[in-house]
Design a protein around this motif. Structure first.
Motif, PDB file in Angstrom:
ATOM      1  N   GLY A   1      -6.099   4.552  -4.737  1.00 33.40           N
ATOM      2  CA  GLY A   1      -6.404   3.871  -5.867  1.00 33.40           C
ATOM      3  C   GLY A   1      -7.939   3.720  -5.902  1.00 33.40           C
ATOM      4  N   LEU A   2      -8.442   3.677  -7.161  1.00 31.98           N
ATOM      5  CA  LEU A   2     -10.040   3.828  -7.348  1.00 31.98           C
ATOM      6  C   LEU A   2     -10.516   2.430  -7.653  1.00 31.98           C
TER       7      LEU A   2
ATOM      8  N   LEU B   1      -2.129  14.708 -10.643  1.00 31.10           N
ATOM      9  CA  LEU B   1      -3.464  14.182 -10.614  1.00 31.10           C
ATOM     10  C   LEU B   1      -4.171  14.514  -9.505  1.00 31.10           C
ATOM     11  N   GLY B   2      -5.261  14.475  -9.330  1.00 28.37           N
ATOM     12  CA  GLY B   2      -6.289  15.173  -8.513  1.00 28.37           C
ATOM     13  C   GLY B   2      -5.610  14.828  -6.915  1.00 28.37           C
TER      14      GLY B   2
ATOM     15  N   ALA C   1       0.021   5.682 -13.437  1.00 26.23           N
ATOM     16  CA  ALA C   1      -0.929   6.782 -13.274  1.00 26.23           C
ATOM     17  C   ALA C   1      -0.694   7.595 -14.349  1.00 26.23           C
ATOM     18  N   GLY C   2      -1.744   8.409 -14.949  1.00 29.19           N
ATOM     19  CA  GLY C   2      -1.830   9.106 -16.056  1.00 29.19           C
ATOM     20  C   GLY C   2      -2.056  10.570 -15.556  1.00 29.19           C
TER      21      GLY C   2
ATOM     22  N   GLN D   1       0.803  -1.201   0.011  1.00 28.55           N
ATOM     23  CA  GLN D   1      -0.020  -0.038  -0.088  1.00 28.55           C
ATOM     24  C   GLN D   1       0.864   1.398   0.139  1.00 28.55           C
TER      25      GLN D   1
ATOM     26  N   ILE E   1       7.798  -2.203  -4.981  1.00 23.16           N
ATOM     27  CA  ILE E   1       8.595  -1.026  -5.227  1.00 23.16           C
ATOM     28  C   ILE E   1       9.227  -0.238  -4.247  1.00 23.16           C
TER      29      ILE E   1
ATOM     30  N   GLN F   1       1.478   8.058  -3.552  1.00 20.28           N
ATOM     31  CA  GLN F   1       2.970   8.231  -3.259  1.00 20.28           C
ATOM     32  C   GLN F   1       3.320   7.591  -4.734  1.00 20.28           C
TER      33      GLN F   1
ATOM     34  N   GLY G   1      -0.380   5.482  -0.973  1.00 22.38           N
ATOM     35  CA  GLY G   1      -1.206   6.509  -0.355  1.00 22.38           C
ATOM     36  C   GLY G   1      -2.665   6.263  -0.296  1.00 22.38           C
ATOM     37  N   ASN G   2      -2.710   4.856  -0.746  1.00 19.24           N
ATOM     38  CA  ASN G   2      -4.356   4.307  -0.693  1.00 19.24           C
ATOM     39  C   ASN G   2      -5.363   5.274  -1.313  1.00 19.24           C
TER      40      ASN G   2
ATOM     41  N   GLU H   1       0.432  -3.062 -10.143  1.00 14.90           N
ATOM     42  CA  GLU H   1      -0.371  -3.176  -9.014  1.00 14.90           C
ATOM     43  C   GLU H   1      -0.019  -4.013  -7.932  1.00 14.90           C
TER      44      GLU H   1
ATOM     45  N   ALA I   1      10.040   5.040  -2.419  1.00 11.22           N
ATOM     46  CA  ALA I   1       8.662   4.967  -2.827  1.00 11.22           C
ATOM     47  C   ALA I   1       7.669   5.568  -2.260  1.00 11.22           C
TER      48      ALA I   1
ATOM     49  N   ASN J   1      -0.346  -9.259  -3.452  1.00 17.46           N
ATOM     50  CA  ASN J   1      -1.329  -8.569  -3.692  1.00 17.46           C
ATOM     51  C   ASN J   1      -2.527  -9.904  -4.484  1.00 17.46           C
TER      52      ASN J   1
ATOM     53  N   GLY K   1       2.929   3.916  -5.584  1.00 19.87           N
ATOM     54  CA  GLY K   1       1.438   3.638  -5.971  1.00 19.87           C
ATOM     55  C   GLY K   1       1.192   4.149  -7.366  1.00 19.87           C
ATOM     56  N   ASN K   2       1.899   5.508  -7.714  1.00 21.97           N
ATOM     57  CA  ASN K   2       1.944   6.085  -9.062  1.00 21.97           C
ATOM     58  C   ASN K   2       2.311   5.108 -10.209  1.00 21.97           C
TER      59      ASN K   2
HETATM   60  P1  FAD Z   1      -2.428   2.943  -3.565  1.00 21.91           P
HETATM   61  O1  FAD Z   1      -3.752   3.407  -4.037  1.00 21.91           O
HETATM   62  O2  FAD Z   1      -1.878   2.796  -2.261  1.00 21.91           O
HETATM   63  O3  FAD Z   1      -2.123   1.593  -4.520  1.00 21.91           O
HETATM   64  C1  FAD Z   1      -2.326   1.255  -5.753  1.00 21.91           C
HETATM   65  C2  FAD Z   1      -2.096   0.169  -6.185  1.00 21.91           C
HETATM   66  O4  FAD Z   1      -0.596  -0.005  -6.154  1.00 21.91           O
HETATM   67  C3  FAD Z   1      -2.296  -1.057  -5.330  1.00 21.91           C
HETATM   68  O5  FAD Z   1      -2.403  -2.285  -6.213  1.00 21.91           O
HETATM   69  C4  FAD Z   1      -1.035  -1.239  -4.500  1.00 21.91           C
HETATM   70  O6  FAD Z   1      -1.111  -2.558  -4.049  1.00 21.91           O
HETATM   71  C5  FAD Z   1      -0.112  -1.169  -5.400  1.00 21.91           C
HETATM   72  N1  FAD Z   1       1.184  -0.180  -4.611  1.00 21.91           N
HETATM   73  C6  FAD Z   1       1.071   0.808  -4.046  1.00 21.91           C
HETATM   74  N2  FAD Z   1       2.606   1.014  -3.503  1.00 21.91           N
HETATM   75  C7  FAD Z   1       3.276   0.228  -3.991  1.00 21.91           C
HETATM   76  C8  FAD Z   1       4.678  -0.276  -4.234  1.00 21.91           C
HETATM   77  N3  FAD Z   1       5.439   0.552  -3.430  1.00 21.91           N
HETATM   78  N4  FAD Z   1       4.992  -1.143  -4.571  1.00 21.91           N
HETATM   79  C9  FAD Z   1       4.180  -2.023  -5.389  1.00 21.91           C
HETATM   80  N5  FAD Z   1       2.885  -1.891  -5.380  1.00 21.91           N
HETATM   81  C10 FAD Z   1       2.331  -0.889  -4.739  1.00 21.91           C
HETATM   82  N6  FAD Z   1      -5.254   8.249 -11.086  1.00 21.91           N
HETATM   83  C11 FAD Z   1      -4.816   8.493 -12.439  1.00 21.91           C
HETATM   84  O7  FAD Z   1      -4.218   7.614 -13.197  1.00 21.91           O
HETATM   85  N7  FAD Z   1      -5.113   9.694 -13.185  1.00 21.91           N
HETATM   86  C12 FAD Z   1      -5.740  10.714 -12.144  1.00 21.91           C
HETATM   87  O8  FAD Z   1      -6.068  11.466 -12.982  1.00 21.91           O
HETATM   88  C13 FAD Z   1      -6.287  10.438 -11.225  1.00 21.91           C
HETATM   89  N8  FAD Z   1      -7.165  11.231 -10.408  1.00 21.91           N
HETATM   90  C14 FAD Z   1      -7.446  11.035  -9.091  1.00 21.91           C
HETATM   91  C15 FAD Z   1      -8.331  12.038  -8.333  1.00 21.91           C
HETATM   92  C16 FAD Z   1      -8.597  11.580  -7.110  1.00 21.91           C
HETATM   93  C17 FAD Z   1      -9.387  12.609  -6.371  1.00 21.91           C
HETATM   94  C18 FAD Z   1      -8.339  10.141  -6.463  1.00 21.91           C
HETATM   95  C19 FAD Z   1      -8.885   9.899  -5.315  1.00 21.91           C
HETATM   96  C20 FAD Z   1      -7.649   9.137  -7.259  1.00 21.91           C
HETATM   97  C21 FAD Z   1      -7.110   9.540  -8.434  1.00 21.91           C
HETATM   98  N9  FAD Z   1      -6.320   8.663  -9.314  1.00 21.91           N
HETATM   99  C22 FAD Z   1      -6.038   9.106 -10.461  1.00 21.91           C
HETATM  100  C23 FAD Z   1      -6.342   7.266  -8.630  1.00 21.91           C
HETATM  101  C24 FAD Z   1      -4.816   7.321  -7.794  1.00 21.91           C
HETATM  102  O9  FAD Z   1      -4.654   8.567  -7.296  1.00 21.91           O
HETATM  103  C25 FAD Z   1      -3.508   6.505  -8.670  1.00 21.91           C
HETATM  104  O10 FAD Z   1      -3.899   5.163  -9.052  1.00 21.91           O
HETATM  105  C26 FAD Z   1      -2.422   6.577  -7.835  1.00 21.91           C
HETATM  106  O11 FAD Z   1      -1.472   6.432  -8.749  1.00 21.91           O
HETATM  107  C27 FAD Z   1      -2.433   5.882  -6.813  1.00 21.91           C
HETATM  108  O12 FAD Z   1      -1.329   5.818  -5.979  1.00 21.91           O
HETATM  109  P2  FAD Z   1      -1.242   5.467  -4.194  1.00 21.91           P
HETATM  110  O13 FAD Z   1      -0.027   5.695  -3.656  1.00 21.91           O
HETATM  111  O14 FAD Z   1      -2.326   6.302  -3.628  1.00 21.91           O
HETATM  112  O15 FAD Z   1      -1.257   4.062  -4.249  1.00 21.91           O
END
Ligand code: FAD
Length: 501
Positions: free
Chosen positions: A99-100, A159-160, A175-176, A94, A232, A166, A96-97, A226, A137, A489, A169-170
């Motif tokens: 993900g959608l 992104l939003g 992430a786009g 996990q 990472i 983090q 930043g949690n 994912e 990471a 996962n 996660g990106n």
């Molecule tokens: P998490 O939600 O914690 O995890 C996402 C996935 O990555 C999970 O499968 C997790 O197991 C895995 N993961 C996390 N960290 C690691 C690691 N270190 N190593 C291996 N696996 C890992 N997404 C877009 O692409 N474009 C957007 O424009 C966009 N806009 C958003 C706007 C809002 C308001 C919100 C809430 C979300 C948005 N998102 C968008 C979705 C989200 O922010 C992205 O998917 C983001 O990249 C997830 O990052 P995170 O750190 O929160 O990862």
């Protein structure tokens, strides 16, 4: 730096099933050894404290685990994963949690532990000659953007959720975001990775090279995976020149067909400097204004479709504004645009952005909707919207479709909303049918059922319908190669049997 395989045993554990179901053994063989590695600050066993990490941003998933681990270093994380491998303990990585797709929350059956990168938040190195930055990471995306800016560089992923998500996660979601049109998705910005493999070994691939043809490009396996192939722990990221000026416009266009035609013109007139072209239908503006008191329509007349456009480059704001104006005028002459406003200050630009940013929240407050994050070739965007609208309106009279998103890279968020005054529960029961109608059209047009959010749990059942047997088999073989015991996962992205069950 630890050398792969020298400290952590890569041997498969003797346990045949997870110890989580045996509290005494879990405590002595998993929890206590992990506590000895990461210390008291690195473990959470209290349910209230871990609760925010159990739920998804949209409240769609809620998990339950006996343990959250927060290692502070790569070596700690590797040692924790080695214990999990030995004791057959499934892991949910996990960041930043935010993900959608339900990929970062554990399942609800207390069958996994969470490893969070929250405490791995150091900027390791910035190399301005090489235009790279190396970070842990768990560094929050916005911190990387700000660090790059303070050093006169741009890290363009935006992104939003950038204040919370983090970089690990990106990268794991590829992430786009709103600047992918110009700079690509996270994949295009990664030069090297450091990864803890499912057996606890550390792979240091933090190379920072633009050219490296020495065999398979292994970092690509982990980008967008994912968290199913490894965790990472650090990344070397590419930095770009920081634009010195930008110009933002809010333009009205008759339809998605004219929007695409104008985009083609704009690309040939403006070239590389277009960073954002977001499409929105009128309903998006209406719900954004209805549910956010600070949002105003910048144009006095109502139109059916709009574009939010941003360009950025070196040089002066005035000259960029002139370039945007000339492509706007050419668009009006070509009947691709009907009205528009170019922001004359940073405040006006921010007000235009608030419309786009307020659209998802406005929609959420408006009623039950289905979310589709699809991509099709840009040339098929208009056809996709028109076919999806007509198929759904025929089957569900009165529904309100919301199409908006990243037109510049063919990524449309297509969210049909229940008919006004309609029953929420009935509408929600149609979910599988609505998904299939929308995704079948996407597939027929050569698109993807998930453009940027990933598969997670949300799309796991649907994916096999849209990928060939050959593709599904390659994906399963890849997973088996990295994670034969399916401990990373499980139940996300790809359905697998646990080898030991
Ligand atoms: P998490 O939600 O914690 O995890 C996402 C996935 O990555 C999970 O499968 C997790 O197991 C895995 N993961 C996390 N960290 C690691 C690691 N270190 N190593 C291996 N696996 C890992 N997404 C877009 O692409 N474009 C957007 O424009 C966009 N806009 C958003 C706007 C809002 C308001 C919100 C809430 C979300 C948005 N998102 C968008 C979705 C989200 O922010 C992205 O998917 C983001 O990249 C997830 O990052 P995170 O750190 O929160 O990862």
């Amino acid at each position: 730096m630890t050398t792969a395989g020298t400290i952590f045993s890569a041997a498969k554990g003797d346990a045949t099933r997870s110890l989580i179901s045996d509290p005494a053994r879990f405590e002595s063989e998993v929890l206590e050894p992990i506590r000895a590695i990461v210390g008291e600050r690195g473990v959470i066993t209290d349910r209230d404290t871990m609760q925010p990490l159990m739920v998804a941003w949209r409240d769609s998933w809620e998990g339950r685990v006996p343990l959250v681990v927060m290692p502070a270093t790569t070596e700690e994380l590797g040692a924790v994963v080695a214990i999990c491998a030995k004791t057959n303990t499934p892991i949910v990585p996990q960041g930043g949690n935010t993900g959608l797709t339900g990929a970062s929350q554990p399942h609800g059956d207390n069958s996994e532990i969470v490893i969070s990168t929250q405490r791995m938040n150091k900027i390791r190195e910035i190399d301005l000659d090489n235009d790279t930055i190396t970070v842990d990471a768990g560094v929050v995306l916005q911190v990387i953007q700000e660090t790059a800016k303070a050093n006169g560089r741009l890290f363009p992923l935006s992104l939003g959720a950038e204040g919370s998500c983090q970089i690990g996660g990106n990268i794991s979601t590829n992430a786009g975001g709103v600047q992918a049109l110009r700079y690509g998705t996270a994949r295009a910005l990664v030069a090297g990775l450091e990864v803890v493999l499912p057996d606890g070994q550390i792979w240091n691939g933090l190379r920072g090279l633009r050219k490296d043809n020495a065999g398979y490009d292994l970092k690509q396996m982990f980008i967008g995976a994912e968290g199913t192939l490894g965790i990472i722990t650090a990344a070397t990221l590419k930095l770009l020149p920081l634009p010195t000026a930008s110009a933002t416009a809010f333009l009205a266009t008759p339809s998605p067909v004219t929007a695409v035609a104008w985009l083609r013109r704009a690309k040939s007139m403006l070239g590389e400097c277009i960073t954002t072209v977001e499409l929105m239908e009128r309903r998006c503006i209406d719900v954004a204004m209805k549910h956010n008191s600070g949002i105003r329509d910048p144009l006095p007349t109502r139109y059916d479709w709009y574009l939010l456009v941003e360009i950025a480059d070196q040089g002066k704001h005035d000259s960029l504004e002139e370039r945007l104006l000339s492509v706007f005028e050419a668009g009006v002459e070509g009947e691709e645009l009907i009205d528009g406003v170019i922001a004359s200050s940073a405040e006006q630009a921010a007000a235009i952005w608030r419309i786009r940013e307020g659209t998802p929240e406005g929609q959420r407050l408006e009623g039950a909707s289905y979310k589709h994050d699809v991509s099709v070739p840009i040339s098929k965007v208009a056809q996709f919207i028109s076919e999806a609208n007509s198929a759904l309106e025929t089957r569900f009279p009165g529904l309100r479709s919301f199409a908006f998103g990243h037109l510049g890279d063919g990524n449309i968020h297509y969210n049909p909303l229940q008919a006004e005054g309609g029953d929420k529960a009935t509408w929600q029961s149609y979910l599988p049918e609505v998904n299939q109608i929308v995704h079948d059209i996407v597939a027929r047009l050569g698109g993807s059922i998930t453009a940027e959010h990933g598969i997670g749990r949300l799309r796991i059942e649907e994916v096999p319908r849209y990928k060939s047997d050959v593709e599904m088999t390659m994906m399963r073989k890849l997973k088996q190669c990295f994670d034969p015991d399916n401990l990373m996962n499980p139940g996300k992205l790809l359905k697998m049997e646990r080898a030991s069950e």
